[in-house]
Design a protein around this motif. Structure first.
Motif, PDB file in Angstrom:
ATOM      1  N   ALA A 285       2.004   0.692  28.010  1.00 22.97           N
ATOM      2  CA  ALA A 285       3.042   0.805  29.045  1.00 22.97           C
ATOM      3  C   ALA A 285       3.889  -0.466  29.110  1.00 22.97           C
ATOM      4  O   ALA A 285       5.112  -0.406  29.279  1.00 22.97           O
ATOM      5  CB  ALA A 285       2.391   1.087  30.395  1.00 22.97           C
ATOM      6  N   LEU A 286       3.239  -1.621  28.956  1.00 23.57           N
ATOM      7  CA  LEU A 286       3.975  -2.888  28.996  1.00 23.57           C
ATOM      8  C   LEU A 286       4.921  -3.031  27.795  1.00 23.57           C
ATOM      9  O   LEU A 286       5.972  -3.685  27.903  1.00 23.57           O
ATOM     10  CB  LEU A 286       2.992  -4.063  29.011  1.00 23.57           C
ATOM     11  CG  LEU A 286       2.145  -4.215  30.282  1.00 23.57           C
ATOM     12  CD1 LEU A 286       1.103  -5.317  30.090  1.00 23.57           C
ATOM     13  CD2 LEU A 286       3.019  -4.533  31.485  1.00 23.57           C
ATOM     14  N   LEU A 287       4.553  -2.423  26.669  1.00 25.13           N
ATOM     15  CA  LEU A 287       5.371  -2.526  25.453  1.00 25.13           C
ATOM     16  C   LEU A 287       6.572  -1.591  25.472  1.00 25.13           C
ATOM     17  O   LEU A 287       7.440  -1.688  24.595  1.00 25.13           O
ATOM     18  CB  LEU A 287       4.513  -2.254  24.221  1.00 25.13           C
ATOM     19  CG  LEU A 287       3.498  -3.347  23.863  1.00 25.13           C
ATOM     20  CD1 LEU A 287       2.580  -2.883  22.736  1.00 25.13           C
ATOM     21  CD2 LEU A 287       4.203  -4.632  23.467  1.00 25.13           C
TER      22      LEU A 287
ATOM     23  N   LEU B  85       4.533   5.443  22.963  1.00 21.82           N
ATOM     24  CA  LEU B  85       3.770   6.688  23.124  1.00 21.82           C
ATOM     25  C   LEU B  85       3.108   7.112  21.818  1.00 21.82           C
ATOM     26  O   LEU B  85       1.981   7.615  21.820  1.00 21.82           O
ATOM     27  CB  LEU B  85       4.677   7.796  23.637  1.00 21.82           C
ATOM     28  CG  LEU B  85       5.017   7.755  25.132  1.00 21.82           C
ATOM     29  CD1 LEU B  85       6.016   8.862  25.484  1.00 21.82           C
ATOM     30  CD2 LEU B  85       3.763   7.889  25.990  1.00 21.82           C
ATOM     31  N   LYS B  86       3.799   6.893  20.698  1.00 20.97           N
ATOM     32  CA  LYS B  86       3.228   7.249  19.401  1.00 20.97           C
ATOM     33  C   LYS B  86       1.976   6.426  19.116  1.00 20.97           C
ATOM     34  O   LYS B  86       0.930   6.966  18.733  1.00 20.97           O
ATOM     35  CB  LYS B  86       4.260   7.022  18.298  1.00 20.97           C
ATOM     36  CG  LYS B  86       3.742   7.332  16.898  1.00 20.97           C
ATOM     37  CD  LYS B  86       4.795   7.033  15.843  1.00 20.97           C
ATOM     38  CE  LYS B  86       4.229   7.266  14.438  1.00 20.97           C
ATOM     39  NZ  LYS B  86       5.229   6.935  13.385  1.00 20.97           N
TER      40      LYS B  86
ATOM     41  N   TRP C 110       0.094   4.836  21.306  1.00 21.37           N
ATOM     42  CA  TRP C 110      -0.933   5.176  22.290  1.00 21.37           C
ATOM     43  C   TRP C 110      -1.603   6.502  21.937  1.00 21.37           C
ATOM     44  O   TRP C 110      -2.838   6.615  21.970  1.00 21.37           O
ATOM     45  CB  TRP C 110      -0.300   5.270  23.684  1.00 21.37           C
ATOM     46  CG  TRP C 110      -1.269   5.681  24.754  1.00 21.37           C
ATOM     47  CD1 TRP C 110      -2.124   4.879  25.439  1.00 21.37           C
ATOM     48  CD2 TRP C 110      -1.510   7.022  25.235  1.00 21.37           C
ATOM     49  NE1 TRP C 110      -2.875   5.611  26.334  1.00 21.37           N
ATOM     50  CE2 TRP C 110      -2.526   6.933  26.220  1.00 21.37           C
ATOM     51  CE3 TRP C 110      -0.955   8.263  24.931  1.00 21.37           C
ATOM     52  CZ2 TRP C 110      -2.986   8.056  26.893  1.00 21.37           C
ATOM     53  CZ3 TRP C 110      -1.428   9.376  25.601  1.00 21.37           C
ATOM     54  CH2 TRP C 110      -2.430   9.269  26.580  1.00 21.37           C
ATOM     55  N   PHE C 111      -0.816   7.512  21.587  1.00 20.98           N
ATOM     56  CA  PHE C 111      -1.354   8.840  21.308  1.00 20.98           C
ATOM     57  C   PHE C 111      -2.275   8.823  20.087  1.00 20.98           C
ATOM     58  O   PHE C 111      -3.381   9.387  20.131  1.00 20.98           O
ATOM     59  CB  PHE C 111      -0.203   9.829  21.078  1.00 20.98           C
ATOM     60  CG  PHE C 111      -0.668  11.238  20.802  1.00 20.98           C
ATOM     61  CD1 PHE C 111      -1.151  12.036  21.821  1.00 20.98           C
ATOM     62  CD2 PHE C 111      -0.630  11.749  19.510  1.00 20.98           C
ATOM     63  CE1 PHE C 111      -1.589  13.334  21.570  1.00 20.98           C
ATOM     64  CE2 PHE C 111      -1.071  13.033  19.240  1.00 20.98           C
ATOM     65  CZ  PHE C 111      -1.546  13.829  20.274  1.00 20.98           C
ATOM     66  N   VAL C 112      -1.857   8.175  19.007  1.00 22.66           N
ATOM     67  CA  VAL C 112      -2.684   8.105  17.794  1.00 22.66           C
ATOM     68  C   VAL C 112      -3.998   7.385  18.095  1.00 22.66           C
ATOM     69  O   VAL C 112      -5.079   7.817  17.672  1.00 22.66           O
ATOM     70  CB  VAL C 112      -1.927   7.385  16.660  1.00 22.66           C
ATOM     71  CG1 VAL C 112      -2.868   7.116  15.475  1.00 22.66           C
ATOM     72  CG2 VAL C 112      -0.734   8.212  16.205  1.00 22.66           C
ATOM     73  N   THR C 113      -3.923   6.287  18.872  1.00 25.20           N
ATOM     74  CA  THR C 113      -5.134   5.531  19.231  1.00 25.20           C
ATOM     75  C   THR C 113      -6.089   6.385  20.051  1.00 25.20           C
ATOM     76  O   THR C 113      -7.305   6.381  19.808  1.00 25.20           O
ATOM     77  CB  THR C 113      -4.754   4.266  20.030  1.00 25.20           C
ATOM     78  OG1 THR C 113      -3.881   3.455  19.238  1.00 25.20           O
ATOM     79  CG2 THR C 113      -5.993   3.464  20.401  1.00 25.20           C
ATOM     80  N   MET C 114      -5.553   7.122  21.021  1.00 23.47           N
ATOM     81  CA  MET C 114      -6.407   7.967  21.864  1.00 23.47           C
ATOM     82  C   MET C 114      -7.078   9.072  21.042  1.00 23.47           C
ATOM     83  O   MET C 114      -8.281   9.344  21.201  1.00 23.47           O
ATOM     84  CB  MET C 114      -5.578   8.587  22.994  1.00 23.47           C
ATOM     85  CG  MET C 114      -5.054   7.606  24.028  1.00 23.47           C
ATOM     86  SD  MET C 114      -6.356   6.691  24.893  1.00 23.47           S
ATOM     87  CE  MET C 114      -6.167   5.058  24.149  1.00 23.47           C
TER      88      MET C 114
END
Length: 248
Positions: A211-213, A223-224, A226-230
């Motif tokens: 979110a900070l980035l 979001l990309k 974050w989503f891949v990491t999750m």
């Protein structure tokens, strides 16, 4: 333990430098809140001994509760030492390098404990804390040497929150590969600890950094990542670890 003596000696030097006015005490909110916490902890100890009598008036119990209070001073002291030590970007870079080398050493020893019969030393109970050499069984949780699985999990959770976003951001291919590889090994060690709280902390930490980035990298990029990491994190947890059973 040796690191306790090291921290005590370092903090003594900090206090000496503070008395000589060579360094300054942190004037930010975090430092003030820590001092308030320690004051209330001190009052709580006195209350437990003399008012509520929840601590028996015996030497062993009295020493133990004061030791618990002094441990908080030990933990917090490193914040003040670090705050005083970092004055330039060069100091910060040195701290980051030392922290990363330590991080790599920890995760490699963790893998060694789990798969290569490296000895473990635990302080999870009175008998083990005497220095009993342990060897992890196939279904044993990965634990921190001279600590427990929660100590290791908390440490890994905090460090991965730095190393993984650093891998996203760096443009050097060798460094990106090194950061990704160390983050993956560290995450594997994290799920081997079977610590639910630290896993949730990892999810929250990565989400906050993503979110900070957004401000500098944009919604799509953040979001990309974050989503891949999750997705990768949950697939590993669901498929290869006992952490899911712990949650259920």
């Amino acid at each position: 333990r040796l690191e306790d003596l090291l921290v005590m000696g370092t903090f003594a030097l900090f206090l000496l430098q503070l008395a000589r006015k060579k360094i300054t005490f942190p004037k930010n909110l975090i430092g003030k809140v820590m001092i308030v916490y320690l004051v209330f902890g001190f009052l709580s100890v006195l209350s437990a001994i003399y008012l509520t009598h929840s601590v028996p008036m015996e030497k062993a119990h009295i020493l133990k509760i004061w030791l618990h209070w002094f441990r908080r001073i030990e933990y917090f002291s490193l914040f003040f030492v670090t705050y005083a030590a970092i004055r330039t970007k060069k100091d910060l870079l040195l701290l980051a390098k030392v922290a990363f080398v330590t991080f790599v050493g920890v995760i490699l020893y963790g893998i060694g404990q789990k798969y290569f019969y490296f000895p473990a030393f635990s302080t999870m109970n009175r008998e083990f804390s005497k220095g009993v050499r342990l060897y992890l069984q196939p279904n044993s949780r990965l634990l921190s040497t001279f600590g427990g699985h929660y100590d290791l999990a908390g440490y890994l959770m905090m460090l991965i929150t730095f190393t993984l976003p650093a891998a996203w951001l760096t443009t050097k291919k060798w460094l990106k590969a090194l950061l990704y590889l160390s983050s993956i090994i560290a995450y594997w060690c994290l799920v081997l600890t079977t610590s639910r709280t630290s896993f949730i902390g990892f999810i929250v930490g990565i989400s906050v950094v993503s979110a900070l980035l957004i401000k500098s990298k944009g919604w799509g990029w953040s979001l990309k990542k974050w989503f891949v990491t999750m997705v990768v994190s949950f697939v590993i947890m669901f498929t290869f670890s006992n952490l899911l059973e712990s949650f259920l």
